[in-house]
Write a protein that holds these residues in place. Structure first.
Motif, PDB file in Angstrom:
ATOM      1  N   ASP A 166      -4.039  -4.769  -1.895  1.00 37.53           N
ATOM      2  CA  ASP A 166      -5.244  -5.551  -1.637  1.00 37.53           C
ATOM      3  C   ASP A 166      -5.402  -6.597  -2.733  1.00 37.53           C
ATOM      4  O   ASP A 166      -5.313  -6.280  -3.921  1.00 37.53           O
ATOM      5  N   TYR A 168      -7.820  -9.232  -4.652  1.00 35.62           N
ATOM      6  CA  TYR A 168      -9.242  -9.439  -4.941  1.00 35.62           C
ATOM      7  C   TYR A 168      -9.437 -10.773  -5.649  1.00 35.62           C
ATOM      8  O   TYR A 168      -8.652 -11.153  -6.511  1.00 35.62           O
ATOM      9  N   GLN A 169     -10.498 -11.467  -5.254  1.00 30.15           N
ATOM     10  CA  GLN A 169     -10.894 -12.704  -5.925  1.00 30.15           C
ATOM     11  C   GLN A 169     -12.351 -12.552  -6.354  1.00 30.15           C
ATOM     12  O   GLN A 169     -13.241 -12.401  -5.531  1.00 30.15           O
ATOM     13  N   GLU A 170     -12.567 -12.501  -7.685  1.00 27.37           N
ATOM     14  CA  GLU A 170     -13.893 -12.263  -8.251  1.00 27.37           C
ATOM     15  C   GLU A 170     -14.528 -11.008  -7.656  1.00 27.37           C
ATOM     16  O   GLU A 170     -15.640 -11.013  -7.140  1.00 27.37           O
ATOM     17  N   ASP A 171     -13.764  -9.904  -7.673  1.00 26.89           N
ATOM     18  CA  ASP A 171     -14.228  -8.577  -7.277  1.00 26.89           C
ATOM     19  C   ASP A 171     -14.458  -8.413  -5.778  1.00 26.89           C
ATOM     20  O   ASP A 171     -15.007  -7.395  -5.353  1.00 26.89           O
ATOM     21  N   SER A 172     -14.073  -9.390  -4.961  1.00 30.70           N
ATOM     22  CA  SER A 172     -14.184  -9.273  -3.511  1.00 30.70           C
ATOM     23  C   SER A 172     -12.785  -9.273  -2.906  1.00 30.70           C
ATOM     24  O   SER A 172     -11.974 -10.151  -3.219  1.00 30.70           O
ATOM     25  N   ARG A 173     -12.513  -8.303  -2.042  1.00 32.52           N
ATOM     26  CA  ARG A 173     -11.201  -8.253  -1.409  1.00 32.52           C
ATOM     27  C   ARG A 173     -11.085  -9.376  -0.394  1.00 32.52           C
ATOM     28  O   ARG A 173     -11.942  -9.531   0.483  1.00 32.52           O
ATOM     29  N   SER A 176      -4.973  -8.522   2.406  1.00 28.88           N
ATOM     30  CA  SER A 176      -4.197  -7.288   2.282  1.00 28.88           C
ATOM     31  C   SER A 176      -2.819  -7.500   2.891  1.00 28.88           C
ATOM     32  O   SER A 176      -2.672  -8.239   3.869  1.00 28.88           O
ATOM     33  N   THR A 198      -6.844 -10.493  -8.791  1.00 28.94           N
ATOM     34  CA  THR A 198      -6.263  -9.219  -9.201  1.00 28.94           C
ATOM     35  C   THR A 198      -5.707  -8.538  -7.953  1.00 28.94           C
ATOM     36  O   THR A 198      -6.048  -8.901  -6.831  1.00 28.94           O
ATOM     37  N   ARG A 200      -4.719  -4.585  -6.197  1.00 29.63           N
ATOM     38  CA  ARG A 200      -4.803  -3.129  -6.237  1.00 29.63           C
ATOM     39  C   ARG A 200      -3.848  -2.541  -5.206  1.00 29.63           C
ATOM     40  O   ARG A 200      -3.668  -3.096  -4.122  1.00 29.63           O
ATOM     41  N   SER A 208      -7.283   3.972  -4.208  1.00 31.76           N
ATOM     42  CA  SER A 208      -6.848   2.689  -4.752  1.00 31.76           C
ATOM     43  C   SER A 208      -6.573   2.791  -6.245  1.00 31.76           C
ATOM     44  O   SER A 208      -7.239   3.548  -6.961  1.00 31.76           O
ATOM     45  N   ASP A 211      -7.533  -2.220 -11.037  1.00 31.57           N
ATOM     46  CA  ASP A 211      -7.119  -3.614 -10.910  1.00 31.57           C
ATOM     47  C   ASP A 211      -5.903  -3.906 -11.773  1.00 31.57           C
ATOM     48  O   ASP A 211      -5.771  -3.403 -12.891  1.00 31.57           O
TER      49      ASP A 211
END
Length: 326
Positions: A166, A168-173, A176, A198, A200, A208, A211
């Motif tokens: 997965d 993530y961009q600024e803590d939002s997925r 995938s 990031t 995962r 999961s 990060d």
């Protein structure tokens, strides 16, 4: 004998067609009967033994797309707003074949066609799995034009097996891919903007990893557009104890053709404080210390932007994630 007053009855009675209203001094609001286009690029990936990850490309509409509806064998199972183009469908049965379709909906309720069903089979029921995957290797990012980025990373491992990655961009997925792929192409980004990503790893039990290390990348500016005004090299360092943590921030200031009088600090996506220098603004690398009182292990994201000499706020820096006491 006095006659009763004459009553004048309008010929524009309610049953008349809407098109006649104009002749009576009224107006008719146009009705939206055009459905959005059918979503393209629909994919369905078995994220685990009980969930499937569905993604699609955006639709278009003569007015605006209001949302999307996700169907499983013709039955609607989820709805999402127009800004979202991916969803996890949970509560499925292990080792079972399904077919998913996506339809776009506009504000008038018009639905697009469903397109062909995308088949997918959920993962088998995993054996007793107590461990999450290892952290993927540090991602690498390359900008592609003004609106795209290519990411790649080193594979993670798991005691049973990694099933997906997965992004993530600024803590939002936001994306995938299957476990057989260790790269992703991201599109639809803004020109001249810094992004932080990031990765995962996920296993068949939906556990999961933590990060990966964050990677920053700035998309190319549009032709003729001004250079980015984002601060760069943002770093955080946490010290202290539960209830009284000090977070030291430092960053390289952007070249903006004048003095930067202040910075705006965002914590978890919300403006938290404005950093105003008491005297002459510093040159080169700037620093600021933030005090936080949450318990150990509390997670925060932080980013900053400069106030430009013309009084407007500049571009955001890359986002950093910090864990108190971590």
């Amino acid at each position: 004998m006095q006659r009763p007053p004459t009553r004048v009855v309008s010929t524009c009675a309610a049953p008349l067609l809407l098109g006649l209203l104009a002749g009576c001094g009224g107006s008719a609001e146009a009705t939206d009967t055009t459905a959005p286009t059918t979503p393209q690029g629909v994919t369905a990936q078995a994220s685990s033994s009980t969930s499937v990850h569905v993604m699609w490309e955006p639709s278009s509409d003569d007015t605006a797309v209001a949302g999307y509806e996700i169907y499983r064998e013709g039955t609607r199972v989820r709805t999402v707003p127009a800004a979202k183009r991916m969803i996890d469908v949970d509560g499925l049965t292990a080792s079972t074949a399904y077919a998913f379709t996506v339809r776009a909906r506009d504000a008038a309720g018009n639905l697009s066609g469903p397109g062909p069903g995308v088949p997918v089979t959920t993962q088998p029921t995993p054996p007793d799995d107590r461990d999450a995957p290892t952290v993927p290797g540090p991602p690498r990012a390359t900008g592609v034009g003004t609106d795209g980025v290519t990411l790649s990373w080193t594979a993670a491992t798991d005691d049973i097996g990694v099933t997906s990655y997965d992004v993530y961009q600024e803590d939002s997925r936001i994306h995938s891919v299957s476990a057989t792929v260790t790269s992703a192409r991201l599109t639809g980004l803004r020109p001249g903007t810094v992004y932080t990503f990031t990765v995962r790893a996920r296993d068949a039990s939906d556990k999961s990893s933590a990060d990966s290390r964050a990677v920053d990348v700035t998309t190319a500016s549009a032709p003729g557009a001004p250079a980015s005004t984002a601060p760069t090299g943002l770093r955080t360092e946490t010290s202290g104890k539960p209830g009284s943590y000090a977070v030291a921030l430092s960053w390289d200031q952007p070249e903006v053709g004048g003095v930067i009088p202040a910075y705006e600090l965002y914590l978890d996506g919300k403006a938290t404080t404005t950093v105003v220098w008491g005297g002459t603004p510093p040159k080169g690398r700037a620093t600021y210390e933030l005090t936080l009182t949450e318990p150990e292990g509390t997670r925060h994201s932080v980013k900053i932007r400069a106030k430009l000499p013309d009084g407007k706020w500049g571009d955001f820096s890359a986002q950093r994630t910090l864990v108190l006491g971590g």
